[in-house]
Motif scaffolding. Structure first.
Motif, PDB file in Angstrom:
ATOM      1  N   ASP A 263       0.810  -1.216   0.000  1.00 44.30           N
ATOM      2  CA  ASP A 263       0.000   0.000   0.000  1.00 44.30           C
ATOM      3  C   ASP A 263       0.848   1.272   0.000  1.00 44.30           C
ATOM      4  OD1 ASP A 263       1.052  -0.331   2.503  1.00 44.30           O
ATOM      5  OD2 ASP A 263      -0.842  -0.105   3.590  1.00 44.30           O
ATOM      6  N   GLY A 264       2.149   1.121  -0.275  1.00 39.48           N
ATOM      7  CA  GLY A 264       3.038   2.277  -0.347  1.00 39.48           C
ATOM      8  C   GLY A 264       3.672   2.677   0.966  1.00 39.48           C
ATOM      9  N   VAL A 265       3.283   2.046   2.078  1.00 38.57           N
ATOM     10  CA  VAL A 265       3.869   2.364   3.376  1.00 38.57           C
ATOM     11  C   VAL A 265       5.300   1.841   3.433  1.00 38.57           C
ATOM     12  CG1 VAL A 265       3.731   1.888   5.852  1.00 38.57           C
ATOM     13  CG2 VAL A 265       1.654   2.429   4.569  1.00 38.57           C
ATOM     14  N   GLU A 266       6.216   2.660   3.970  1.00 42.19           N
ATOM     15  CA  GLU A 266       7.618   2.286   4.068  1.00 42.19           C
ATOM     16  C   GLU A 266       7.864   1.404   5.297  1.00 42.19           C
ATOM     17  OE1 GLU A 266      10.460   3.633   1.851  1.00 42.19           O
ATOM     18  OE2 GLU A 266       8.583   3.317   0.763  1.00 42.19           O
ATOM     19  N   VAL A 267       8.386   0.210   5.061  1.00 47.27           N
ATOM     20  CA  VAL A 267       8.641  -0.761   6.131  1.00 47.27           C
ATOM     21  C   VAL A 267      10.149  -0.901   6.340  1.00 47.27           C
ATOM     22  CG1 VAL A 267       8.319  -3.149   6.883  1.00 47.27           C
ATOM     23  CG2 VAL A 267       6.548  -2.013   5.502  1.00 47.27           C
ATOM     24  N   PRO A 268      10.649  -0.685   7.559  1.00 45.79           N
ATOM     25  CA  PRO A 268      12.084  -0.875   7.814  1.00 45.79           C
ATOM     26  C   PRO A 268      12.472  -2.347   7.698  1.00 45.79           C
ATOM     27  CG  PRO A 268      11.045   0.437   9.555  1.00 45.79           C
ATOM     28  CD  PRO A 268       9.940  -0.192   8.760  1.00 45.79           C
ATOM     29  N   LEU A 269      13.633  -2.588   7.112  1.00 45.06           N
ATOM     30  CA  LEU A 269      14.175  -3.944   6.979  1.00 45.06           C
ATOM     31  C   LEU A 269      15.644  -3.911   7.369  1.00 45.06           C
ATOM     32  CD1 LEU A 269      14.118  -6.915   5.992  1.00 45.06           C
ATOM     33  CD2 LEU A 269      14.597  -6.047   3.685  1.00 45.06           C
ATOM     34  N   SER A 270      16.013  -4.679   8.395  1.00 41.14           N
ATOM     35  CA  SER A 270      17.404  -4.755   8.844  1.00 41.14           C
ATOM     36  C   SER A 270      18.075  -5.985   8.257  1.00 41.14           C
ATOM     37  CB  SER A 270      17.478  -4.816  10.374  1.00 41.14           C
ATOM     38  OG  SER A 270      16.981  -3.633  10.961  1.00 41.14           O
ATOM     39  N   LEU A 271      19.319  -5.805   7.791  1.00 39.28           N
ATOM     40  CA  LEU A 271      20.081  -6.894   7.206  1.00 39.28           C
ATOM     41  C   LEU A 271      21.440  -7.007   7.895  1.00 39.28           C
ATOM     42  CD1 LEU A 271      19.450  -6.126   3.412  1.00 39.28           C
ATOM     43  CD2 LEU A 271      18.197  -7.743   4.863  1.00 39.28           C
ATOM     44  N   VAL A 272      21.913  -8.218   8.077  1.00 41.25           N
ATOM     45  CA  VAL A 272      23.251  -8.469   8.605  1.00 41.25           C
ATOM     46  C   VAL A 272      23.935  -9.464   7.676  1.00 41.25           C
ATOM     47  CG1 VAL A 272      24.610  -9.311  10.564  1.00 41.25           C
ATOM     48  CG2 VAL A 272      22.451  -8.095  10.986  1.00 41.25           C
ATOM     49  N   TYR A 273      25.142  -9.120   7.242  1.00 38.90           N
ATOM     50  CA  TYR A 273      25.872 -10.004   6.339  1.00 38.90           C
ATOM     51  C   TYR A 273      27.368  -9.720   6.438  1.00 38.90           C
ATOM     52  CZ  TYR A 273      25.288  -5.773   3.490  1.00 38.90           C
ATOM     53  OH  TYR A 273      25.253  -4.470   3.058  1.00 38.90           O
TER      54      TYR A 273
ATOM     55  N   LEU B 197      26.321  -9.418  -3.101  1.00 42.07           N
ATOM     56  CA  LEU B 197      24.890  -9.455  -2.835  1.00 42.07           C
ATOM     57  C   LEU B 197      24.181  -9.864  -4.120  1.00 42.07           C
ATOM     58  CD1 LEU B 197      24.583  -6.251  -0.626  1.00 42.07           C
ATOM     59  CD2 LEU B 197      24.565  -8.634   0.109  1.00 42.07           C
ATOM     60  N   ASN B 198      24.194 -11.177  -4.361  1.00 46.16           N
ATOM     61  CA  ASN B 198      23.595 -11.701  -5.589  1.00 46.16           C
ATOM     62  C   ASN B 198      22.562 -12.772  -5.266  1.00 46.16           C
ATOM     63  OD1 ASN B 198      25.011 -14.101  -5.030  1.00 46.16           O
ATOM     64  ND2 ASN B 198      26.782 -13.438  -6.239  1.00 46.16           N
ATOM     65  N   SER B 199      22.007 -13.375  -6.284  1.00 41.94           N
ATOM     66  CA  SER B 199      20.894 -14.311  -6.114  1.00 41.94           C
ATOM     67  C   SER B 199      21.301 -15.648  -5.507  1.00 41.94           C
ATOM     68  CB  SER B 199      20.221 -14.564  -7.472  1.00 41.94           C
ATOM     69  OG  SER B 199      21.141 -15.140  -8.388  1.00 41.94           O
ATOM     70  N   GLU B 200      22.597 -15.829  -5.255  1.00 37.15           N
ATOM     71  CA  GLU B 200      23.053 -17.101  -4.681  1.00 37.15           C
ATOM     72  C   GLU B 200      23.037 -17.094  -3.155  1.00 37.15           C
ATOM     73  OE1 GLU B 200      23.771 -19.740  -6.715  1.00 37.15           O
ATOM     74  OE2 GLU B 200      22.970 -18.316  -8.195  1.00 37.15           O
ATOM     75  N   ASN B 201      22.714 -15.969  -2.534  1.00 41.84           N
ATOM     76  CA  ASN B 201      22.778 -15.870  -1.076  1.00 41.84           C
ATOM     77  C   ASN B 201      21.600 -16.581  -0.402  1.00 41.84           C
ATOM     78  OD1 ASN B 201      25.132 -14.102  -0.783  1.00 41.84           O
ATOM     79  ND2 ASN B 201      23.865 -12.572  -1.798  1.00 41.84           N
ATOM     80  N   GLU B 202      21.926 -17.329   0.658  1.00 43.55           N
ATOM     81  CA  GLU B 202      20.890 -17.969   1.466  1.00 43.55           C
ATOM     82  C   GLU B 202      20.471 -17.004   2.576  1.00 43.55           C
ATOM     83  OE1 GLU B 202      22.603 -21.624   2.803  1.00 43.55           O
ATOM     84  OE2 GLU B 202      22.321 -22.628   0.875  1.00 43.55           O
ATOM     85  N   VAL B 203      19.164 -16.792   2.727  1.00 42.40           N
ATOM     86  CA  VAL B 203      18.632 -15.789   3.645  1.00 42.40           C
ATOM     87  C   VAL B 203      17.838 -16.457   4.759  1.00 42.40           C
ATOM     88  CG1 VAL B 203      17.115 -13.787   3.867  1.00 42.40           C
ATOM     89  CG2 VAL B 203      18.558 -14.040   1.835  1.00 42.40           C
ATOM     90  N   PHE B 204      18.073 -16.004   5.971  1.00 34.55           N
ATOM     91  CA  PHE B 204      17.312 -16.455   7.134  1.00 34.55           C
ATOM     92  C   PHE B 204      16.531 -15.263   7.656  1.00 34.55           C
ATOM     93  CE2 PHE B 204      16.630 -17.507  11.616  1.00 34.55           C
ATOM     94  CZ  PHE B 204      16.269 -18.849  11.562  1.00 34.55           C
ATOM     95  N   VAL B 205      15.199 -15.319   7.542  1.00 34.01           N
ATOM     96  CA  VAL B 205      14.320 -14.224   7.938  1.00 34.01           C
ATOM     97  C   VAL B 205      13.738 -14.509   9.317  1.00 34.01           C
ATOM     98  CG1 VAL B 205      12.229 -12.930   7.373  1.00 34.01           C
ATOM     99  CG2 VAL B 205      13.713 -13.752   5.539  1.00 34.01           C
TER     100      VAL B 205
END
Length: 724
Positions: free
Chosen positions: A469-479, A485-493
């Protein structure tokens, strides 16, 4: 989660399903069978079919056997997964660094230190004492020497003068705990034993003279009996009193109106307090409150006067008495503020404003010292700033030793000038400091500093994601610094998004290991949490709960669209109330996730709110089944009822606890039974049951290692590169 080797014939279905590298092979899983008992209900013109209503009878032998078989299946899976063994070894190494360190530190008004220290030889935490920080350490109490042999101390509360300390531990009751009391000078236990108490809901509040205390008493702590957790009341108890007679000094009465499922608890802040504040506590941010003179309570003439109401938006128990002044945190249209007034002239509509917070950078907590007030702001829930208000009510920002994402105060008192603070961050280890009179930070030094060179090159960043809906949501990343930073990275959310609780930064070697191995840790700060103030919470409550899981979906899609990862390489983890957020995201977009892992999750909120045994105030967060609009909202947010046979779901690991006092075992059981019945692929759908601990999962180091070894081995075992 505890190993229960029933129905070991199930092992054969797993031995060939896992390769030498822990990767799931294309072998169908054979799940324990359970007969359906379909119950159809129609309410507010909505017809619902509950295929596994029989699971709600946890005393039925077929249900009991089925649950044990599910647990055995999960244990067999992990017993044959080499990755599990690898994580057990690695995480044990991390925990060994912590063994012998100090935990559960309590600093009282007198400056005495009480804390637990793990002892390798006995594999237990003992209670220790220091008269002051630099004083000699004294062993006070060994739980194994107690007549009933306490396996784990779960609660500490020293008296204001340091002469006594309350020691809590779990007993055999589902919900209740027991509390004993130690004479610090003589190292001897008093004969007093308090039961039917749960410190997570209301602990010990020592009287100013430390002769006794007030505690929240629960008449019924057995979840199988009527009145479970309801009609609690606060009891005044002097050490040596008869334990049979409960002196009810605060609860539902002619002068105080507290609903049966709310919790009438009190707060006494210091040995100088003349007043006690009583709260009608719930899962809401705001409570109704009453105030009384402590002398009246002790004399048996309690006179509770209405103090403030929920509509005046005072944050639950964040109010402190200092002499004749009441200092509190209060919500407003622009965020919140810290304010005060004289107790004899209360004015919550026009108090004296001491400090202001905004919606994006709200004040999250404050602490009162003898001549200063300290408070913390948290921008988007991850960037902390610390502030000081002096006795002339002038504010200044303090320069913290490092950029912190999480803060909490300790040792503060209206009778002391010094105060302590704990700082933490995604990549900065938890450290305790004393704030000096000049506003500088001095390391407390009580705990040994741990060194983790393998995490030195980890970095964190925060980005903003545009939701549906256009609302800005904060997203924190640690790496790891320098990784592609490519499509081969495994992500744990890791997601939560409920009760206004922020996903604040925390330093955990077990979690950081994922990033150190080249993966990405992702923490979406979805609506329902408190990262952007009270409104952020409201936008993820009740009929607006869908914002929580749509924010999660948007953050996951953003990671894929930015090229940080791809479908098949994203594992989703949550716990407790986060089960709704994560479970519904999986229901709507199962293609986004390689695996779904949930610990003590809420997955069937509609039936839980409908249950005759429910006795909590969770309806304030999710809605009530008695309201047309909120009922529809509960239906739409229910992961169990919204499972669809036409979808291909990711590998799933649900980890409930049989002793859970908040979310019964059938909640997860029904979800697993239905998901297994519609699963057509070769991905595991498992339920690993903790038969020993409760919702809070209190356990020793070994249990923690085993729990997270399962979680991370399951996540990595079920990664599947879509380009393969």
């Amino acid at each position: 989660m505890k190993k229960r080797n029933y129905f070991m014939f199930l092992w054969w279905s797993l031995v060939s399903a896992i390769s030498a590298f822990g990767q799931v092979e294309h072998v169908p899983f054979q799940y324990p069978q359970l007969s359906k008992q379909v119950k159809t209900q129609t309410k507010f013109s909505v017809e619902l079919k509950d295929d596994y209503s029989n699971l709600e009878n946890l005393e039925d032998k077929e249900v009991v056997d089925w649950l044990k078989a599910q647990d055995s299946l999960a244990e067999a899976y992990f017993a044959n997964n080499d990755l599990m063994e690898h994580y057990l070894e690695k995480f044990s190494d991390y925990q060994k660094l912590q063994n012998g360190t100090i935990s559960m530190i309590e600093v009282n008004e007198a400056g005495n230190y009480f804390y637990l220290k793990y002892e390798d030889s006995s594999s237990i935490n003992k209670l220790f004492f220091r008269e002051y920080l630099s004083a000699e350490e004294v062993e006070l109490f060994d739980p194994k020497n107690y007549k009933d042999e306490i396996s784990e101390i779960t609660y500490l509360k020293p008296s204001f003068n340091g002469e006594k300390v309350a020691i809590g531990y779990k007993n055999d009751e589902n919900f209740g705990s027991s509390v004993i009391f130690l004479d610090v000078k003589n190292k001897k236990l008093y004969s007093d034993l308090i039961t039917n108490i749960n410190p997570a809901f209301g602990g010990i509040e020592w009287l100013p003279d430390s002769s006794g205390f007030i505690y929240l008493y629960f008449p019924v702590v057995d979840q199988n009996k009527p009145g479970y957790k309801k009609n609690s009341f606060s009891v005044l108890y002097k050490l040596g009193d008869s334990q049979e007679v409960k002196k009810n000094i605060f609860g539902n009465s002619n002068t105080v109106n507290i609903p049966a499922d709310f919790y009438p608890k009190v707060n006494i802040g210091s040995s100088q307090d003349k007043y006690v504040v009583g709260y009608s506590a719930s899962s809401s941010d705001y409570y109704d409150a009453y105030i009384a003179k402590i002398s009246d309570l002790i004399s048996g003439k309690a006179n509770w006067i209405p103090f403030f109401t929920q509509e005046q938006k005072v944050f639950y128990n964040q109010g402190e008495v200092r002499g004749e002044e009441f200092i509190f945190r209060q919500g407003n249209e622009k965020g919140n503020h810290v304010a005060s007034f004289k107790i004899n002239n209360p004015d919550f509509d026009n108090p004296e404003i001491l400090a202001k917070g905004t919606k994006d950078n709200p004040i999250t907590q404050f602490e009162v010292a003898k001549d200063k007030i300290y408070f913390a702001c948290s921008k988007y829930g991850v960037e902390v700033s610390l502030w000081e208000i002096n006795n002339k009510k002038k504010k200044k920002q303090l320069n913290t030793p490092f950029s912190s994402g999480y803060v909490t105060f300790f040792g503060g008192s209206v009778n002391k000038k010094l105060i302590g603070v704990e700082l933490d961050g995604w990549t900065s280890d938890y450290t305790r400091f004393i704030i000096t009179k000049d506003g500088d930070f001095r390391k407390e030094g009580l705990q040994q500093e741990m060194l983790y060179p393998e995490f030195d090159d980890l970095v964190s960043e925060q980005t903003m994601v545009s939701s549906y809906d256009g609302v800005e949501v904060p997203l924190s990343l640690v790496y790891k610094k320098g990784i592609e930073l490519n499509s081969e990275n495994e992500v744990f959310v890791y997601v939560y998004g409920a009760y206004g609780e922020s996903m604040s930064p925390f330093f955990s070697p077990i979690f950081l290991d994922w990033a150190a191995r080249g993966g990405i840790l992702a923490f979406p700060h979805v609506r329902g949490g408190g990262e952007k103030g009270k409104d952020w919470h409201k936008q993820g409550m009740k009929t607006l709960k869908y914002n929580s899981w749509k924010d999660l979906i948007a953050c996951t899609e953003a990671l894929i669209e930015k090229g940080y990862t791809q479908k098949g390489l994203v594992s989703l983890y949550t716990a407790s109330a986060g089960g709704i957020t994560a479970g519904m995201a999986v229901n709507e977009r199962p293609d986004l996730f390689s695996s779904f892992i949930a610990e003590v999750p809420r997955l069937n909120p509609l039936d839980l709110e409908s249950s005759a045994t429910v006795s909590s105030t969770s309806y304030l967060e999710y809605g009530t089944v008695d309201d047309n609009t909120e009922f529809i909202g509960l239906v739409k947010m229910d992961p169990y009822y919204n499972l669809k046979e036409t979808l291909y779901y990711p590998a799933t690991l649900i980890m409930p606890a049989s002793q859970d006092d908040r979310i019964p075992l059938w909640d997860s059981g029904k979800y697993i039974a239905k998901l297994q019945s519609i699963s057509t692929g070769n991905k595991p759908v498992l339920m690993d049951i903790d038969y020993e601990f409760d919702h809070d999962g209190l356990g020793n180091y070994d249990e923690t290692v085993r729990l997270y070894s399962k979680i991370f081995s399951f996540a990595r075992s079920n990664m599947k590169n879509e380009s393969d």
